[in-house]
Write a protein that holds these residues in place. Structure first.
Motif, PDB file in Angstrom:
ATOM      1  N   GLU A 127       6.701  11.182  10.824  1.00 53.49           N
ATOM      2  CA  GLU A 127       7.087  10.009   9.852  1.00 53.49           C
ATOM      3  C   GLU A 127       7.051  11.268   8.488  1.00 53.49           C
ATOM      4  O   GLU A 127       5.380  12.118   8.169  1.00 53.49           O
ATOM      5  N   TYR A 128       7.662  10.820   6.920  1.00 51.90           N
ATOM      6  CA  TYR A 128       7.504  11.485   5.962  1.00 51.90           C
ATOM      7  C   TYR A 128       6.901   9.897   5.049  1.00 51.90           C
ATOM      8  O   TYR A 128       8.198  10.025   4.463  1.00 51.90           O
ATOM      9  N   PRO A 129       6.318   9.384   4.941  1.00 53.96           N
ATOM     10  CA  PRO A 129       6.061   8.529   3.757  1.00 53.96           C
ATOM     11  C   PRO A 129       6.248   8.824   2.722  1.00 53.96           C
ATOM     12  O   PRO A 129       5.860   9.789   1.832  1.00 53.96           O
ATOM     13  N   ASP A 130       7.336   7.710   1.554  1.00 49.52           N
ATOM     14  CA  ASP A 130       7.361   8.351   1.033  1.00 49.52           C
ATOM     15  C   ASP A 130       6.827   6.805   0.114  1.00 49.52           C
ATOM     16  O   ASP A 130       5.425   6.460   0.273  1.00 49.52           O
ATOM     17  N   ASP A 131       6.823   6.879  -1.737  1.00 49.78           N
ATOM     18  CA  ASP A 131       6.100   6.100  -2.604  1.00 49.78           C
ATOM     19  C   ASP A 131       5.787   4.897  -2.280  1.00 49.78           C
ATOM     20  O   ASP A 131       4.967   3.536  -2.010  1.00 49.78           O
ATOM     21  N   ALA A 132       7.370   4.272  -1.410  1.00 51.43           N
ATOM     22  CA  ALA A 132       7.573   3.142  -1.170  1.00 51.43           C
ATOM     23  C   ALA A 132       6.900   2.891  -0.064  1.00 51.43           C
ATOM     24  O   ALA A 132       7.312   1.747   0.330  1.00 51.43           O
ATOM     25  N   GLY A 133       6.286   4.033   0.920  1.00 49.17           N
ATOM     26  CA  GLY A 133       5.723   3.460   2.191  1.00 49.17           C
ATOM     27  C   GLY A 133       7.178   3.751   3.700  1.00 49.17           C
ATOM     28  O   GLY A 133       7.186   4.008   4.881  1.00 49.17           O
ATOM     29  N   ASN A 134       8.207   4.465   3.222  1.00 48.51           N
ATOM     30  CA  ASN A 134       9.295   4.441   4.032  1.00 48.51           C
ATOM     31  C   ASN A 134       9.628   6.105   4.266  1.00 48.51           C
ATOM     32  O   ASN A 134       8.703   6.582   3.862  1.00 48.51           O
TER      33      ASN A 134
END
Length: 166
Positions: A127-134
């Protein structure tokens, strides 16, 4: 007087031994390897290979499509193997490198391996979470590609400059 022939015999025997040992330890390369083949392989990778890789990364990369990722990993690993084989050949025969110089060659191979490794992580579900958690691995993949593209572009620019002054 008898020592002179035995000294010559020893010298000849030592010379033969050195010749045989150097032949045994010499690297052998496949017969298809030559300067033109390696130059063509590099040119193909720098031109159409990088263009195709860029189009995939920038326009078609989707972490949900594992087949495209697998194919891209295979492309990178295969080109790395082929270019590495040429690099070994060029080092042994022409004391040159497949890319502009030793440092540029090592950096390009490292960047190819880093991109393939990052793609493999995506394929395995890291997983590569972005600032929004996606989960969003795209920026990481693009960053690895851009590093490779910059290094290949440096090689290409240096080679064009070299040809200009020949």
């Amino acid at each position: 007087m008898d020592s002179l022939p035995s000294t010559i015999q020893r010298a000849l025997w030592l010379t033969c031994l050195l010749l045989v040992s150097s032949l045994c330890s010499a690297k052998t390369h496949p017969s298809y390897l030559n300067q033109d083949y390696c130059d063509g392989l590099v040119e193909q990778f720098v031109d159409s290979g990088m263009r195709s890789l860029g189009k995939y990364i920038n326009e078609h990369f989707n972490p949900e499509y594992k087949g495209g990722i697998r194919n891209t990993i295979h492309f990178l690993e295969q080109r790395s193997e082929w270019l590495g084989e040429c690099n070994d050949y060029l080092l042994d025969t022409a004391q040159s490198h497949v890319f502009y110089n030793d440092q540029n060659t090592r950096e390009i191979f490292a960047a190819m391996n880093a991109l393939a490794r990052e793609l493999q992580h995506v394929r395995e579900g890291v997983e590569y979470p972005d600032d929004a958690g996606n989960n969003n691995p795209t920026p990481f993949i693009k960053s690895r590609y851009e590093t490779l593209a910059q290094l290949v572009d440096q090689h290409h620019t240096r080679m064009l400059m070299k040809k200009q002054f020949q």
